[in-house]
Design an enzyme around this catalytic site. Structure first.
Site, short mmCIF file in Angstrom:
data_model
loop_
_atom_site.label_atom_id
_atom_site.label_comp_id
_atom_site.label_asym_id
_atom_site.label_seq_id
_atom_site.Cartn_x
_atom_site.Cartn_y
_atom_site.Cartn_z
N CYS A 47 0.87 -1.33 -0.14
CA CYS A 47 -0.07 0.02 0.05
C CYS A 47 0.86 1.39 0.11
CB CYS A 47 -0.90 -0.06 1.29
SG CYS A 47 -1.81 -1.36 1.09
N HIS A 79 -2.46 7.86 5.67
CA HIS A 79 -2.70 6.79 5.27
C HIS A 79 -4.22 6.34 5.49
CE1 HIS A 79 -1.67 3.16 3.32
NE2 HIS A 79 -1.98 2.43 4.34
N GLU A 132 -0.75 5.33 13.14
CA GLU A 132 -0.62 6.58 12.53
C GLU A 132 -0.45 7.88 13.35
OE1 GLU A 132 -1.11 8.47 7.94
OE2 GLU A 132 -2.59 6.97 8.69
N LYS A 138 -9.37 8.10 1.75
CA LYS A 138 -10.06 6.97 1.41
C LYS A 138 -11.20 6.85 2.19
CE LYS A 138 -5.59 4.41 1.83
NZ LYS A 138 -4.62 5.38 2.03
N HIS A 191 -9.65 2.07 -0.22
CA HIS A 191 -8.18 2.07 -0.34
C HIS A 191 -7.83 1.52 -1.53
CE1 HIS A 191 -4.19 1.26 0.89
NE2 HIS A 191 -4.37 0.60 1.82
N PHE A 221 1.84 -3.13 4.03
CA PHE A 221 2.38 -4.28 4.71
C PHE A 221 3.73 -4.71 4.52
CE2 PHE A 221 -2.29 -6.82 4.41
CZ PHE A 221 -2.80 -5.82 5.32
#
Length: 412
Positions: free
Chosen positions: A163, A302, A313, A334, A339, A398
């Site tokens: 991502c 994010h 975050e 998002k 996403h 990830f």
């Protein structure tokens, strides 16, 4: 000597529109690009919502035969890149093609062609597998096909960091220009993984929200958040060395001034709990730009609407910015488009540029009951109109990949 790098073109394929103008108008209006999955039957699935691209027609830039030989993630990348080139007014006949490069990545490549090939393998045997399986499937073909479509013959690579892919691609392209590997770069991310195996994989990982209410599916920083919504699309920008852009009379949209890239070295899916990895990426970007935390106006987070990401975050932002974190405007695109995985960073970079241009910080839609542990200003309830000189974009992937870009309003 490090060279200045500016943005001169942008292209987008998104769940809110298939060009930058329609996408940005949708963002400003607070539209929701999330709805029931239409690509396949979801009767046996817990997760039934996605942010699909609608009414996509590659025909503006690709003929039917060419489009047929490209998987959807490559089609999205090419269409976004051609829009960016058009937007930049870039005439390849007037450029040294070996000084124009491409770094466009995909987190996954094509799951659809793999699904079809495995089914055919089992049903009809290995000789019936699509002979173009491999060049359709592999993630680097987005960059390869953008190179073919645009005529760019310089550095042509792709970053694959889940991502964080799009943000790392733009960051590496920025570095390529800053240190004279290229004068112009197409950079960004693309993804098209709304398909049975894609949704199944994230669903069994318990990463997806399983609500059937689109308005409550992607609610970053909300105490009732329950996972992310899969999206798809592409965001590609044209980055250019400043003097090169000025020499050809290009319209300069913004300047890239900092890039941070770190690893958590912690867990394959969860960010590190104290936020230290993402915080260091933000700090590195600010240090490269010579910018103090108080100078940054806005962060496009994010903000996936998963419990761990939003909490950690938030901690990262507070670690990087200290008390100044509470003066920042933070939002999550998002909340509107889900996403976009490897494409997220490219599209969210475009949001940052448009935010700087218009002085408009979009709201995080859907979020109502903010988590007590997520205590920053996430622009809830209404957008904010203010001057934005410095905008920051964060992406976390990830594997513990962290990427941050710092964008500045262009000044001579």
């Amino acid at each position: 000597m490090k060279r200045r790098v500016v943005v001169t073109g942008m292209g987008a394929v998104t769940p809110l529109g298939n060009d930058v103008e329609s996408f940005w108008n949708g963002v400003k209006e607070g539209k929701l690009g999330i709805d029931k999955i239409t690509r396949f039957d979801t009767s046996d699935y817990k997760a039934t919502l996605a942010a699909e691209v609608k009414d996509f027609d590659p025909g503006k830039y690709l003929d039917v035969r060419a489009a047929r030989r490209l998987e959807l993630f490559s089609q999205y990348a090419v269409v976004a890149s051609m829009e960016a080139m058009e937007n930049a007014g870039l005439d390849m006949e007037k450029e040294d093609p070996f000084r124009v490069g491409v770094i466009v990545g995909s987190g996954i490549g094509s799951l659809q062609v793999t699904e079809a090939a495995v089914a055919k393998l089992h049903e009809k045997g290995p000789s019936r597998v699509d002979p173009l399986l491999v060049p359709k499937m592999i993630a680097n073909m987005a960059a390869g096909n953008v190179s073919i479509a645009t005529g760019a013959r310089g550095k042509c690579t792709n970053v694959v960091t889940a991502c964080a892919t799009g943000t790392h691609c733009i960051g590496d392209a920025y570095r390529a220009i800053a240190y004279n590997d290229a004068d112009v770069m197409f950079a960004g991310g693309t993804e098209a993984s709304v398909c049975p195996i894609g949704v199944s994989g994230f669903q069994v990982l318990t990463a997806l929200n399983t609500t059937d209410d689109p308005k409550k599916a992607s609610i970053p920083f909300d105490k009732d958040r329950g996972g992310f919504v899969m999206g798809e699309g592409a965001g590609v920008v044209v980055l250019e060395e400043l003097e090169h852009a000025k020499a050809r009379g290009a319209k300069i949209l913004a300047e890239v001034v900092g890039y941070g890239a770190t690893a958590d070295a912690y867990h394959i899916t969860s960010p590190i709990e104290d936020g230290s990895g993402a915080a260091r990426a933000m700090t590195d970007a600010m240090n490269e730009a010579g910018v103090e935390p108080a100078q940054v106006d806005y962060i496009n987070a994010h903000g996936t609407a998963t419990h761990h990401n939003d909490l950690f975050e938030t901690r990262a932002i507070k670690l990087a910015f200290g008390d100044e974190a509470y003066n920042l405007k933070v939002n999550s695109t998002k909340s509107m488009i889900g996403h976009l995985l490897g494409a997220a960073g490219g599209v969210e970079f475009i949001v940052c540029v448009k935010t700087i241009q218009d002085g408009f910080i979009h709201q995080t839609i859907g979020t109502e009951n903010v988590d007590e542990d997520c205590d920053l200003n996430y622009v809830i309830g209404a957008p904010v109109e203010q001057e934005v000189k410095y905008a920051m974009s964060n992406s976390l992937g990830f594997g513990g990949h962290n990427a941050t870009l710092l964008i500045k309003k262009y000044e001579d």
